[in-house]
Design a protein around this motif. Sequence first.
Motif, PDB file in Angstrom:
ATOM      1  N   PHE A  63       0.858  -1.198   0.182  1.00 52.91           N
ATOM      2  CA  PHE A  63       0.131  -0.034   0.062  1.00 52.91           C
ATOM      3  C   PHE A  63       0.836   1.224   0.044  1.00 52.91           C
ATOM      4  O   PHE A  63       2.188   1.166   0.241  1.00 52.91           O
ATOM      5  CB  PHE A  63      -0.898  -0.046   1.241  1.00 52.91           C
ATOM      6  CG  PHE A  63      -0.285   0.117   2.704  1.00 52.91           C
ATOM      7  CD1 PHE A  63      -0.179   1.366   3.216  1.00 52.91           C
ATOM      8  CD2 PHE A  63      -0.067  -1.246   3.194  1.00 52.91           C
ATOM      9  CE1 PHE A  63       0.279   1.248   4.420  1.00 52.91           C
ATOM     10  CE2 PHE A  63       0.580  -1.143   4.451  1.00 52.91           C
ATOM     11  CZ  PHE A  63       0.892  -0.097   5.023  1.00 52.91           C
ATOM     12  N   GLU A  83       0.362   1.024  -7.073  1.00 55.77           N
ATOM     13  CA  GLU A  83       0.266   1.709  -6.020  1.00 55.77           C
ATOM     14  C   GLU A  83       0.912   3.120  -6.139  1.00 55.77           C
ATOM     15  O   GLU A  83       0.334   4.417  -5.782  1.00 55.77           O
ATOM     16  CB  GLU A  83       1.112   1.236  -4.977  1.00 55.77           C
ATOM     17  CG  GLU A  83       0.688  -0.081  -4.497  1.00 55.77           C
ATOM     18  CD  GLU A  83      -0.828  -0.076  -3.768  1.00 55.77           C
ATOM     19  OE1 GLU A  83      -1.115   1.101  -3.453  1.00 55.77           O
ATOM     20  OE2 GLU A  83      -1.398  -1.115  -3.752  1.00 55.77           O
ATOM     21  N   MET A 104       5.486   4.128   0.753  1.00 53.37           N
ATOM     22  CA  MET A 104       4.951   3.047   0.228  1.00 53.37           C
ATOM     23  C   MET A 104       5.384   1.721   1.080  1.00 53.37           C
ATOM     24  O   MET A 104       6.719   1.821   1.336  1.00 53.37           O
ATOM     25  CB  MET A 104       5.440   2.696  -1.302  1.00 53.37           C
ATOM     26  CG  MET A 104       4.504   1.277  -1.920  1.00 53.37           C
ATOM     27  SD  MET A 104       4.974   0.815  -3.763  1.00 53.37           S
ATOM     28  CE  MET A 104       4.486   2.521  -4.640  1.00 53.37           C
TER      29      MET A 104
END
Length: 468
Positions: A102, A132, A109
Amino acid sequence: MRAVSTRIATISAALVLSMTAAAAQTRIVAPKNKYSPADDVKLGQEAARQVEQQLPIMHDSEVNGYLNRIGQRLVENIPAEFRHPEFHYTFTGVNVKEINAFALPGGPMFINRGMIEKAHNEGEVAGVMAHELSHVALRHGTAQQTKATPYAIGQVLGQVAGSIIGGGWGQVISTGSQVGIGAAFLRYSREYEKQADILGSHIMAAAGYDPRDMANVFKTIQEQGGSGAPQWMSDHPDPGNRYEYINEEARALNVGARPSDTGEFQTVRTYLSRLSPAPSTEEATKNRRAGRTTSGEVPDRRPDPSAVARPDTQFTSYNEGNLFRISVPSNWRELAGNNSVTFAPEGGYGTQRGNSVFTHGMEIGIARDESHDLRTATDEMIQALRQSNPRLGQPANYERTTVGGRSALHTTVSNVSDVTGGQEAIDVYTTALGDGSLFYALGVAPRDQYGTYSRVFNSVVNSIQFAR
Ligand SMILES: [Zn+2]
């Protein structure tokens, strides 16, 4: 009682993709956003700090170095119109076995170790990372909040602007593998998913990866689903035909020369296979709650109700994220939570088995209200409260009152304290904000001090003024 954990409603956005020509690559327009890129950075850093306290972060240069090399290569290929000089992209491994990753607004990240272990090649790891990264570059987290209610927006800012104390207040992992504070930024609409897929495929191709690896890794994740679909699937819902449209987009793109499967990928895999196996997120969470702290985790800081001083007769005012103004006894501290803020005296709040708990003070927050009937909404909220406070009693009767000039309800329920095992009284005040959300104020005090505290709760509630 245990602090409440609620979640802001995700409101889907309009599709902002447009096809330019049949065989050409899809043009992408970032969705409308009321926030500044600096807000993204601030929100993301706040959430990242909490994530780092709560998840088993890998402090491993082998793993993080590898992730950074892939990540930077992708970052360098973000199209110019989606670059934000304020953003700072970082790539950190998390020592859990589920396939997941995520990214938070502004750039942090987190990539699960299981992502590298279960990918078939480097291109698949890069595919998830490119997806992402695209959410971050298109500023989907804050764009989503732009679409949410004005109250929810104020709340998000309030939650981050509020002080977060060092003791671990704020339950990041609310249910098993959910990352609570980030949840508002991590649940994307199908429209945003498709944008992230398309931009991700462009970034991959420019960086020399084959976008079809992204389509393949989504297939892998879906197949992993089985009984309990992984977290990634619920945060990134399939817009439909994902595999097909990514492959179609890939046909319109010039792919660079980098092989899907590099020697480095094999080296990192061999390295990981020699480490002790990664736990599941649930195991990692349980270990944390049991006090077996690993790097970066914060041990419980239990409340000490015997040390609580009487509420100050002087009050201090707080502005909560442009949403409302409130005055509380000057010896209470402001504690930011998940869609809520708690005011409590020293000794009257803390953490127990990883949960935020408080014995004295007030929690003010916003819950979802789908009933459009204040009484029903309040009953539902109390029912939801009971999930984390199983010994919460039934409300005896409701009294009509006002909060901030709005028609409101007040009731009192009994509870057995998680901390002391003693009886406590909870004053519940609710008012509907008329936009699908319920504003609530919960006053908590030991039963034998309720006489004093109920008057204080009443004064605090009377001080509430809504900004709009
Ligand atoms: Zn996504």
